[in-house]
Scaffold this motif. Structure first.
Motif, mmCIF file in Angstrom:
data_model
loop_
_atom_site.group_PDB
_atom_site.id
_atom_site.type_symbol
_atom_site.label_atom_id
_atom_site.label_comp_id
_atom_site.label_asym_id
_atom_site.label_seq_id
_atom_site.Cartn_x
_atom_site.Cartn_y
_atom_site.Cartn_z
ATOM 1 N N THR A 103 0.846 -1.182 0.000
ATOM 2 C CA THR A 103 0.000 0.000 0.000
ATOM 3 C C THR A 103 0.888 1.240 0.000
ATOM 4 O OG1 THR A 103 -1.600 -1.222 1.298
ATOM 5 C CG2 THR A 103 -1.904 1.157 1.182
ATOM 6 N N PRO A 104 0.664 2.172 -0.914
ATOM 7 C CA PRO A 104 1.540 3.345 -0.963
ATOM 8 C C PRO A 104 1.148 4.392 0.077
ATOM 9 C CG PRO A 104 -0.058 3.476 -2.718
ATOM 10 C CD PRO A 104 -0.273 2.146 -2.020
ATOM 11 N N ALA A 105 2.071 5.243 0.381
ATOM 12 C CA ALA A 105 1.833 6.388 1.244
ATOM 13 C C ALA A 105 2.199 7.629 0.447
ATOM 14 C CB ALA A 105 2.670 6.293 2.510
ATOM 15 N N PHE A 106 1.488 8.723 0.723
ATOM 16 C CA PHE A 106 1.706 9.958 -0.032
ATOM 17 C C PHE A 106 2.057 11.083 0.926
ATOM 18 C CE2 PHE A 106 -1.330 7.408 -2.391
ATOM 19 C CZ PHE A 106 -0.717 7.351 -3.626
ATOM 20 N N ASN A 108 1.766 14.941 1.785
ATOM 21 C CA ASN A 108 0.986 16.148 1.502
ATOM 22 C C ASN A 108 1.924 17.336 1.393
ATOM 23 O OD1 ASN A 108 -1.517 14.847 1.519
ATOM 24 N ND2 ASN A 108 -1.610 14.926 3.768
ATOM 25 N N VAL A 113 2.115 12.757 6.242
ATOM 26 C CA VAL A 113 2.005 11.531 5.471
ATOM 27 C C VAL A 113 0.541 11.129 5.407
ATOM 28 C CG1 VAL A 113 2.685 9.105 5.350
ATOM 29 C CG2 VAL A 113 4.306 10.813 6.189
ATOM 30 N N ARG A 114 0.080 10.841 4.199
ATOM 31 C CA ARG A 114 -1.293 10.380 4.019
ATOM 32 C C ARG A 114 -1.248 8.906 3.648
ATOM 33 N NH1 ARG A 114 -4.682 12.540 -0.801
ATOM 34 N NH2 ARG A 114 -5.210 10.436 -1.371
ATOM 35 N N GLY A 115 -1.956 8.075 4.387
ATOM 36 C CA GLY A 115 -1.964 6.642 4.141
ATOM 37 C C GLY A 115 -0.971 5.942 5.036
ATOM 38 N N LYS A 116 -1.092 4.633 5.085
ATOM 39 C CA LYS A 116 -0.185 3.835 5.917
ATOM 40 C C LYS A 116 0.581 2.905 4.988
ATOM 41 C CE LYS A 116 -0.019 0.928 9.930
ATOM 42 N NZ LYS A 116 -0.766 0.231 10.953
ATOM 43 N N PRO A 117 1.867 3.132 4.819
ATOM 44 C CA PRO A 117 2.628 2.291 3.897
ATOM 45 C C PRO A 117 2.770 0.876 4.437
ATOM 46 C CG PRO A 117 4.091 3.761 5.080
ATOM 47 C CD PRO A 117 2.695 4.138 5.473
ATOM 48 N N SER A 118 2.821 -0.053 3.502
ATOM 49 C CA SER A 118 3.060 -1.442 3.892
ATOM 50 C C SER A 118 4.181 -1.990 3.032
ATOM 51 C CB SER A 118 1.792 -2.275 3.736
ATOM 52 O OG SER A 118 1.445 -2.371 2.371
ATOM 53 N N ARG A 161 -8.307 -5.436 -1.273
ATOM 54 C CA ARG A 161 -8.504 -3.998 -0.975
ATOM 55 C C ARG A 161 -9.961 -3.710 -0.859
ATOM 56 N NH1 ARG A 161 -4.357 -0.400 -4.416
ATOM 57 N NH2 ARG A 161 -2.522 -1.450 -3.754
#
Length: 161
Positions: A103-106, A108, A113-118, A161
């Motif tokens: 899962t990517p993280a972005f 802002n 950080v938006r999202g939770k990287p995996s 997902r």
């Protein structure tokens, strides 16, 4: 005969039309010039015609070569398209040992950080296509994919997902 030395009647008139002697010698170069001009014109037309025919043969040969090259170009374009298709890219990436990303993280603009990287795993995460109904008319309701006027659209989804 008359006093001037010409015969009377028809032979006299013919002899006046066709003078003999020095007059015939003066016409000979003109007649030769006309014959030479006509002969050279015919020869030049023959050469021009053969050159045009040769050009026509060369043109048809080049058109055939163009058709062959166009077919080859289309075959190569199809090969490139097959390599750039998602399925082909995935297969070649797996052959190279690559795995699908997690899962990517972005980031802002403010630095959060938006999202939770995996982490990327070697588990399968292939891309699939799920069919969902398309509403195309007033009689098409959600869940009536077989109804008249309802079509189906493909939407890419990922498992998990």
């Amino acid at each position: 005969m008359s006093a001037q030395g010409r015969p009377r009647g028809r032979p006299g008139r013919l002899s006046a039309l066709f003078p003999s002697g020095a007059g015939n010698a003066a016409r000979t170069p003109f007649v030769l010039l006309v014959v030479v001009l006509l002969g050279s014109g015919l020869i030049s037309l023959l050469l021009l015609n053969s050159a045009l025919n040769q050009g026509s043969f060369e043109l048809s040969k080049l058109e055939k070569k163009t058709d062959e090259l166009t077919d080859e170009q289309q075959a190569l374009q199809q090969e490139v398209d097959s390599y750039s298709a998602p399925g082909g890219l995935e297969r070649r990436a797996r052959e190279l040992g690559m795995v699908p990303g997690g899962t990517p993280a972005f980031l802002n603009p403010d630095g959060t950080v938006r999202g939770k990287p995996s982490e990327a795993t070697s588990g399968p995460a292939p891309m699939s296509f799920r069919v969902r109904p398309l509403l195309t008319g007033p009689s098409a309701l959600p869940g009536t994919a077989g109804a008249p006027g309802a079509g189906a659209a493909l939407s890419p989804t990922t498992f998990g997902r």
